[in-house]
Design an enzyme around this catalytic site. Structure first.
Site, short mmCIF file in Angstrom:
data_model
loop_
_atom_site.label_atom_id
_atom_site.label_comp_id
_atom_site.label_asym_id
_atom_site.label_seq_id
_atom_site.Cartn_x
_atom_site.Cartn_y
_atom_site.Cartn_z
CB CYS A 21 -0.90 -0.02 1.22
SG CYS A 21 -1.81 1.52 1.48
CB CYS A 34 -4.23 2.72 -1.84
SG CYS A 34 -5.57 1.73 -2.46
N1 SAH Z 1 -6.77 1.01 6.49
C1 SAH Z 1 -8.06 0.64 5.99
C2 SAH Z 1 -8.65 1.54 4.93
C3 SAH Z 1 -7.76 2.10 3.86
S1 SAH Z 1 -7.12 1.08 2.58
C4 SAH Z 1 -8.02 -0.78 5.50
O1 SAH Z 1 -6.96 -1.37 5.48
O2 SAH Z 1 -9.07 -1.31 5.18
C5 SAH Z 1 -8.43 0.72 1.48
C6 SAH Z 1 -8.24 -0.57 0.75
O3 SAH Z 1 -7.27 -0.49 -0.30
C7 SAH Z 1 -7.75 -1.69 1.66
O4 SAH Z 1 -8.48 -2.85 1.38
C8 SAH Z 1 -6.31 -1.83 1.23
O5 SAH Z 1 -5.78 -3.06 1.59
C9 SAH Z 1 -6.41 -1.62 -0.26
N2 SAH Z 1 -5.14 -1.35 -0.92
C10 SAH Z 1 -4.06 -0.74 -0.41
N3 SAH Z 1 -3.07 -0.67 -1.31
C11 SAH Z 1 -3.55 -1.26 -2.44
C12 SAH Z 1 -2.98 -1.49 -3.74
N4 SAH Z 1 -1.75 -1.12 -4.04
N5 SAH Z 1 -3.76 -2.11 -4.63
C13 SAH Z 1 -5.02 -2.48 -4.34
N6 SAH Z 1 -5.60 -2.29 -3.14
C14 SAH Z 1 -4.86 -1.69 -2.19
#
Ligand code: SAH
Length: 357
Positions: free
Chosen positions: A128, A341
């Site tokens: 992320c 994200c």
């Molecule tokens: N912290 C919270 C909310 C923010 S992230 C959580 O983890 O749910 C929102 C979503 O995007 C989460 O499911 C996270 O895992 C996802 N996410 C993060 N980076 C990503 C990426 N590079 N590609 C796809 N999904 C991603």
């Protein structure tokens, strides 16, 4: 106007921002003004969906005072619109120069705003972009709520129907302000709790608190792996809140609220897109009658592994369906405009670091 305590700020010395005060705090702020004026200001901020500067029914002098004493929290640092116009993403600069993202997405049957709850994130998920950059600070209630208010102005005439807490940050790690924002979005902006989704990396105490609240919001859990060995690696907080305990917390939430739980699953090539992953996931889904949202991993600067191919994503989805699980593929419609994200912020840092305050 008087100086008053406003509890939703991110720190005691932070300025009071336009959407920080509660209704009662605003009354104290506007001491000496007749009640109907206070109503007018409150409705203007929350129901009208227009910028404060445009609320011409409020006398000009009062409007100017409000604009000055209750400054907007969000200054646009970048805005991008997808080619089809259906996705808008903002990078906002906050009063202290931190930056956060908000995304507005129009679908055939709904319009969703995705909001951030923290500047940065401490959960350190390696794939992320926000996790890669670390934690800056909590957002105030006003900084969260104003994201919805601003998106609503842009969205018009289409009404914002849904809000998802899936932007930057971990909502459960800023619980009190996140929840105050949910109550404001529900009670004052008028978006029903059933159309509000809180997404967590799996912070169990937060899930339990959510289950004790009166408003029945939707819960999404970013699962990404259904065994502890893999999840410890992808989502480090799993070491503290392992899968079996997480699923039990979800069962408690389901029992308390009877709202459908969804699992987020970012498909990473060769990592969590194998047949065995689908089978393990299906077992957990059956226990919770959970829905799965599949999204091919978006590329980020700090994570070399690729997202699963389109065919692979469809295959994984079919396999889940054969196992009796409801799954939806989310085409990461934001990719083209870095709308995922923390990626807009990350790409700005690479392209033009001066734009960051
Ligand atoms: N912290 C919270 C909310 C923010 S992230 C959580 O983890 O749910 C929102 C979503 O995007 C989460 O499911 C996270 O895992 C996802 N996410 C993060 N980076 C990503 C990426 N590079 N590609 C796809 N999904 C991603």
């Amino acid at each position: 106007m008087t100086n008053i305590q406003v509890v939703g700020r991110h720190s005691v010395d932070a300025p009071v921002l336009r959407y920080d005060p509660t209704r009662v705090e605003l009354e104290a702020f506007l001491e000496g003004q007749p009640r109907y004026r206070i109503d007018q200001v409150w409705r203007g901020l929350y129901e009208r969906g227009a910028p404060l500067e445009d609320l011409t029914d409020i006398p000009k002098a009062l409007r100017s005072t409000l604009v000055e004493l209750l400054p907007s929290a969000l200054e646009p640092a970048a805005e991008s619109v997808s080619r089809d116009g259906q996705t808008v993403k903002w990078l906002w600069r906050l009063h202290d120069g931190r930056t956060i993202e908000t995304v507005l997405m129009h679908y055939r049957d709904r319009t969703t705003v995705c909001v951030s709850t923290q500047a940065g994130c401490a959960m350190a998920c390696g794939f992320c972009a926000t996790g890669q950059s670390g934690f800056d600070r909590q957002l105030s209630v006003g900084e969260i709520v104003e994201q919805v208010a601003r998106a609503r102005v842009t969205s018009a005439p289409r009404r914002v129907s849904n809000v998802v807490f899936m932007g930057m940050g971990e909502p459960m790690a800023n619980y009190d302000r996140m929840w105050a924002a949910v109550e404001r979005i529900h009670g004052d902006i008028g978006i029903s709790a059933r159309h509000i989704t809180v997404s967590t990396v799996g912070v169990i105490p937060g899930i339990d608190r959510l289950g004790d609240e009166a408003l029945p919001v939707n819960l999404a859990v970013s699962l990404h792996a259904a065994n502890d060995t893999l999840r410890n690696e992808l989502v480090p907080v799993n070491r503290r809140y392992p899968i079996e305990e997480l699923v039990r917390a979800c069962e408690r939430y389901l029992a308390a609220k009877n709202r459908r739980i969804s699992f987020e699953w970012a498909l990473i090539e060769g990592v969590n897109d194998r047949d065995s992953d689908a089978r393990e996931l299906a077992v957990l889904c059956h226990r919770l009658r959970a829905h799965v949202n599949l999204i091919p991993l978006n590329p980020t600067p700090g994570y070399p592994t690729k997202g699963t191919s389109r065919a692979g994503v469809d295959g994984f989805c079919d396999q889940l369906e054969q196992l009796g699980i409801n799954a939806t593929v989310r085409r990461n419609r934001g990719t083209e405009i870095d709308a995922a994200c923390g990626q807009l912020r990350a790409s700005r840092q690479i392209l033009d670091p001066r734009r960051l305050g």
